[in-house]
Design an enzyme around this catalytic site. Sequence first.
Site, PDB file in Angstrom:
ATOM      1  CG  ASP A 131      48.403  35.808  44.898  1.00  0.00           C
ATOM      2  OD1 ASP A 131      49.313  36.654  44.913  1.00  0.00           O
ATOM      3  OD2 ASP A 131      47.201  36.101  44.839  1.00  0.00           O
ATOM      4  CG  ASP A 140      48.536  37.374  61.824  1.00  0.00           C
ATOM      5  OD1 ASP A 140      49.110  37.313  62.929  1.00  0.00           O
ATOM      6  OD2 ASP A 140      48.047  38.423  61.375  1.00  0.00           O
ATOM      7  CG  HIS A 164      48.693  40.156  45.493  1.00  0.00           C
ATOM      8  ND1 HIS A 164      47.965  39.034  45.133  1.00  0.00           N
ATOM      9  CD2 HIS A 164      47.885  41.221  45.260  1.00  0.00           C
ATOM     10  CE1 HIS A 164      46.772  39.407  44.696  1.00  0.00           C
ATOM     11  NE2 HIS A 164      46.691  40.729  44.758  1.00  0.00           N
ATOM     12  CG  ASN A 255      41.894  46.310  41.046  1.00  0.00           C
ATOM     13  OD1 ASN A 255      40.831  45.836  41.427  1.00  0.00           O
ATOM     14  ND2 ASN A 255      43.062  45.871  41.469  1.00  0.00           N
ATOM     15  CB  ALA A 266      36.585  37.448  36.859  1.00  0.00           C
ATOM     16  CE1 TYR A 268      37.681  32.661  29.400  1.00  0.00           C
ATOM     17  CE2 TYR A 268      39.091  32.115  31.259  1.00  0.00           C
ATOM     18  CZ  TYR A 268      38.939  32.496  29.940  1.00  0.00           C
ATOM     19  OH  TYR A 268      40.044  32.709  29.168  1.00  0.00           O
ATOM     20  CB  THR A 271      35.312  31.909  37.512  1.00  0.00           C
ATOM     21  OG1 THR A 271      34.768  33.051  36.842  1.00  0.00           O
ATOM     22  CG2 THR A 271      36.353  31.254  36.615  1.00  0.00           C
ATOM     23  CB  SER A 318      43.430  41.114  44.884  1.00  0.00           C
ATOM     24  OG  SER A 318      44.031  40.879  43.654  1.00  0.00           O
TER      25      SER A 318
END
Length: 378
Positions: A131, A140, A164, A255, A266, A268, A271, A318
């Site tokens: 990312d 956190d 992100h 999105n 995604a 493929y 995954t 995401s």
Amino acid sequence: MDASEIAEWLRRSTRSSEEHGRRSILRFWNPEDYDKFVQTLRADRLRAKPLRNIRRLSLIRAVSCPLFPEDLPPSLIGKAYWEEDVPMRVHALPMGTIVTDTGVPWGVKHIQAPLAWSRTTGYRVKVGVIDTGVDFEHPDLRHSLERGINLLQRMYPPQDDNGHGTHISGTIAAANELDGIIGVAPRSKIYPVKAFDHNGTAFVSDIILGIEWCVRNQMDVVNMSFGMKTRSKALLNAVNYAYHSGVLIVASSGNDGRIGEIDYPARYNHTIAVGATNLQRRIAPFTNRSPSIDVYAPGDRIVSAWPRGKHREMSGTSMATSHVTGAIALLLSLKPELTPAQIKAIVKSSAKPLRNGKALRAAGELNVMRMIKAADRY
């Protein structure tokens, strides 16, 4: 194969291509040809400045270079192929607001992760997050982070300059019960792999390098909350290599609100493809959807960590993907011997049917307790 001829061809081609900012991936069919080319490249790159921008993608026997060739040189025909090194972006909608509410976010509760914490918290499961990096100072996350890698500037830590990656990491593994939020798998370990710049953009070759790092460093699961419309054979090869090496990749569907197709990677087969749901347990309007979706998870108005110790509400596939990655970390802490194929089967078979289900919506919604119950049969 004449490696010297190829190196000269690259020298000529890269000079003109660098001006246009375009890149290509050149992949060799034969390992011996690739090794021979790499040896020639090592010898020539110090003398030829254009060759210094060529990056090796050893995982798939390829190189990435500022090159957009019209034709391959004769000695490469039948021995290599090339494709454009396509840019891609992280999957998030426009930023929501900074929030002060903390605790257990609604999505973490909704998938019933807290009910599993008496059995599993994801202890020591290694999660690669390819990312924009992560905020190493965030309260956190400070107990959940390992060093990771910065693929854009190797001498620097993978510090987040976008936000992100910090948000994704928070949903997976935040662990600040008193003043912050709790993620799905609060005792898992995040290994940030910074492949995206401050704009949330990366090339396919950056992602392949990230997957290679995750495989070599034995990640258990990898979160990839980004995508593109273009099918890349090079990226497919990297994803398949990871899968057969025991490293499962969880990827977001995109999105654009499209029906019938989702983004790569995604799309493929190897995954886990994730779509987003909202607070009403319905598929979020923004999510891409198709029969290729493996599971849906909360992705609308998700509160998580944000740089400089803050928290932000964000929406996108995401955010849904990070819930699934965290759930798999919980599962692997209980049953580390599970293979990627078994994990994918468990996630899909244990998903909870969605409201207003239609034929297109073959996938259900992530549910941690159902998932763990299904895994007990393995």
